[in-house]
Design a protein around this motif. Sequence first.
Motif, PDB file in Angstrom:
ATOM      1  N   ALA A 129       0.870  -1.134   0.025  1.00 50.96           N
ATOM      2  CA  ALA A 129      -0.052   0.002  -0.009  1.00 50.96           C
ATOM      3  C   ALA A 129       0.903   1.333  -0.154  1.00 50.96           C
ATOM      4  O   ALA A 129       0.593   2.326  -0.865  1.00 50.96           O
ATOM      5  N   ASP A 130       1.932   1.255   0.899  1.00 54.98           N
ATOM      6  CA  ASP A 130       2.868   2.403   0.748  1.00 54.98           C
ATOM      7  C   ASP A 130       3.379   2.805  -0.370  1.00 54.98           C
ATOM      8  O   ASP A 130       3.950   3.721  -0.726  1.00 54.98           O
ATOM      9  N   ASN A 131       3.665   1.680  -1.376  1.00 55.18           N
ATOM     10  CA  ASN A 131       4.415   1.809  -2.710  1.00 55.18           C
ATOM     11  C   ASN A 131       3.286   1.726  -3.767  1.00 55.18           C
ATOM     12  O   ASN A 131       3.659   1.751  -4.928  1.00 55.18           O
ATOM     13  N   ASN A 132       1.968   2.187  -3.446  1.00 59.90           N
ATOM     14  CA  ASN A 132       1.018   2.289  -4.253  1.00 59.90           C
ATOM     15  C   ASN A 132       0.880   1.023  -5.362  1.00 59.90           C
ATOM     16  O   ASN A 132       0.650   1.082  -6.429  1.00 59.90           O
ATOM     17  N   VAL A 133       1.018  -0.300  -4.726  1.00 60.84           N
ATOM     18  CA  VAL A 133       0.985  -1.337  -5.535  1.00 60.84           C
ATOM     19  C   VAL A 133      -0.320  -2.514  -5.038  1.00 60.84           C
ATOM     20  O   VAL A 133      -0.337  -2.492  -3.603  1.00 60.84           O
ATOM     21  N   GLN A 134      -1.003  -3.018  -6.036  1.00 63.25           N
ATOM     22  CA  GLN A 134      -2.382  -3.545  -5.449  1.00 63.25           C
ATOM     23  C   GLN A 134      -2.029  -4.876  -4.901  1.00 63.25           C
ATOM     24  O   GLN A 134      -1.015  -5.550  -5.647  1.00 63.25           O
ATOM     25  N   TYR A 135      -2.348  -5.374  -3.861  1.00 64.38           N
ATOM     26  CA  TYR A 135      -1.992  -6.801  -3.482  1.00 64.38           C
ATOM     27  C   TYR A 135      -3.655  -7.205  -3.446  1.00 64.38           C
ATOM     28  O   TYR A 135      -4.440  -6.955  -2.839  1.00 64.38           O
ATOM     29  N   VAL A 136      -3.737  -8.446  -4.096  1.00 66.16           N
ATOM     30  CA  VAL A 136      -4.975  -9.215  -3.978  1.00 66.16           C
ATOM     31  C   VAL A 136      -4.802 -10.343  -3.367  1.00 66.16           C
ATOM     32  O   VAL A 136      -4.121 -11.345  -3.883  1.00 66.16           O
ATOM     33  N   PRO A 137      -5.657 -10.703  -2.344  1.00 67.35           N
ATOM     34  CA  PRO A 137      -5.255 -12.046  -1.384  1.00 67.35           C
ATOM     35  C   PRO A 137      -5.906 -13.065  -2.199  1.00 67.35           C
ATOM     36  O   PRO A 137      -6.866 -12.960  -2.984  1.00 67.35           O
TER      37      PRO A 137
END
Length: 139
Positions: free
Chosen positions: A128-136
């Motif tokens: 989130a801090d690097n503006n990168v999406q994580y999809v669990p």
Amino acid sequence: MKGGGRRGGGEYGRGGRDDGDGDRMMSQFAQIPTSFGHELRACLRCRLVKTYDQFRESGCENCPFLEMDKEHDNVANCTTPNFTGIISVTDPSRSWAARWLRIGRFIPGCYTLAVSEELPEEYQTVCADNNVQYVPPKR
């Protein structure tokens, strides 16, 4: 096929090679696993598959912000040996399988079809801090 042909507008019609950047997408490849035994691991964010040693030496080409090559504990925390299947992708932006697996924007390499573990919360915060999406993973 719904919506017509293989190419065109939409999210995946942006073109990897012909978008003005030359061979931007094709100029970089992830390391191919050096063995296919029990030492294979998959990145919990992008599902790239390499050996533990490869992640330790060069990190994850899609997720450099996880700093697996700098902090060895990050390899253990951000990868898993528990995954299902492997697919090799040479041109993710044009591969229907890569788009279906939601890896169409990653660099060419070997990927798992599915992981069952989630990225630990502290690393989700790094994403989130690097503006990168994580999809669990789906349960």
